[in-house]
Design a protein around this motif. Structure first.
Motif, PDB file in Angstrom:
ATOM      1  N   GLU A  39      68.916  15.907 -23.402  1.00 43.08           N
ATOM      2  CA  GLU A  39      68.779  15.065 -24.714  1.00 43.08           C
ATOM      3  C   GLU A  39      67.357  14.834 -24.705  1.00 43.08           C
ATOM      4  N   ASN A  58      75.068  14.437 -13.630  1.00 43.83           N
ATOM      5  CA  ASN A  58      75.526  13.213 -13.358  1.00 43.83           C
ATOM      6  C   ASN A  58      75.515  13.194 -14.716  1.00 43.83           C
ATOM      7  N   ARG A  59      74.787  11.939 -15.377  1.00 42.79           N
ATOM      8  CA  ARG A  59      74.636  11.839 -16.238  1.00 42.79           C
ATOM      9  C   ARG A  59      73.652  11.043 -16.557  1.00 42.79           C
ATOM     10  N   ALA A  60      72.480  11.229 -15.674  1.00 47.18           N
ATOM     11  CA  ALA A  60      70.939  11.430 -15.763  1.00 47.18           C
ATOM     12  C   ALA A  60      70.832  13.109 -16.378  1.00 47.18           C
ATOM     13  N   GLN A  65      78.581  21.664 -23.352  1.00 45.73           N
ATOM     14  CA  GLN A  65      80.621  21.279 -23.968  1.00 45.73           C
ATOM     15  C   GLN A  65      81.274  21.814 -22.891  1.00 45.73           C
ATOM     16  N   SER A 110      74.071  19.276 -25.287  1.00 44.87           N
ATOM     17  CA  SER A 110      75.366  19.260 -24.466  1.00 44.87           C
ATOM     18  C   SER A 110      75.879  20.107 -23.644  1.00 44.87           C
ATOM     19  N   LEU A 151      72.533  14.963 -17.840  1.00 46.98           N
ATOM     20  CA  LEU A 151      72.962  15.569 -19.678  1.00 46.98           C
ATOM     21  C   LEU A 151      71.165  14.697 -20.657  1.00 46.98           C
ATOM     22  N   ALA A 152      71.592  13.811 -20.111  1.00 44.87           N
ATOM     23  CA  ALA A 152      69.392  12.875 -20.543  1.00 44.87           C
ATOM     24  C   ALA A 152      68.696  13.445 -20.598  1.00 44.87           C
TER      25      ALA A 152
END
Length: 217
Positions: free
Chosen positions: A157, A149-151, A143, A141, A153-154
């Protein structure tokens, strides 16, 4: 026609306990420890949650909820990304305030003081006590920075999960670690009837002793 919500009509009369100068501990850290233990025993929701308030170099304030992870003889410790918004504000203006609120006990505690980083050793120790997913998250992250988008971040990860797969230990990121709020003022607030609440404040003196005063509610 539905009646509009009136916030002015909301009332709660506090009457559970009282706070007297005779009953409070001589040291605010000891008193906080007593109240924290009572909050935990009462199963208060997120008892270690605290609102951390910081300000930038121009004095513009910002607040968010973080978790208390350690209380030692020097102060209150929490962990975060040093490059986050709060980290940058602390870098520019190394003072902060903490607010704990335990509605179940009709209590709050307010802490004010300067902020310092904890040692690398302490940050390493806490980082490696966290679940593996949280350790990966500290790397993944960026931060407080915008992401598309959320993707995205995924994907980060997944990238760091693969990077550290098979290692005996995930290293702590240099940009992640602990801060300690070293207080010079700690106030204990106990709700009382008719809004005549009990407020006792400890102020640190030049000789490093604490002076206790009662404040008007």
């Amino acid at each position: 026609m539905e009646k509009p919500l009136s916030l002015q009509d909301i009332r709660k009369n506090y009457s559970l306990k009282e706070l007297t100068t005779n009953a409070v501990a001589d040291n605010p850290f000891q008193q906080f420890g007593v109240w924290m233990q009572e909050a935990l025993e009462a199963q208060a929701a997120e008892a270690t949650a605290m609102t951390l308030s910081t300000a930038d170099a121009q004095g513009r304030p910002s607040a968010r909820v973080v978790l208390l992870k350690e209380l030692d003889s020097q102060g209150f410790v929490f962990y975060t990304n040093y490059l986050s918004r709060k980290g940058q504000q602390i870098e520019d203006n190394p003072f902060a305030a903490l607010t704990f609120f335990w509605p179940a006990l009709e209590r709050q505690v307010r802490v004010e003081g300067r902020v310092e980083k904890v040692t690398d050793q302490l940050s390493d120790q806490y980082f490696h006590s966290r679940p593996i997913g949280s350790q990966i998250g500290a790397w993944a992250s960026p931060q407080s920075q915008p992401i598309p988008n959320r993707a995205a971040l995924a994907n980060l990860e997944k990238e760091y999960t693969q990077k550290f797969e098979g290692l005996p230990e995930i290293p702590r990121p240099e940009h992640w670690g602990g801060y300690r709020v070293v207080p010079d003022r700690i106030e204990f607030w106990q709700g009382r009837p008719s809004r005549l609440h009990d407020r006792l404040v400890f102020k640190l003196q030049e000789d490093d002793t604490w002076k206790l005063q009662r404040l008007a509610p």
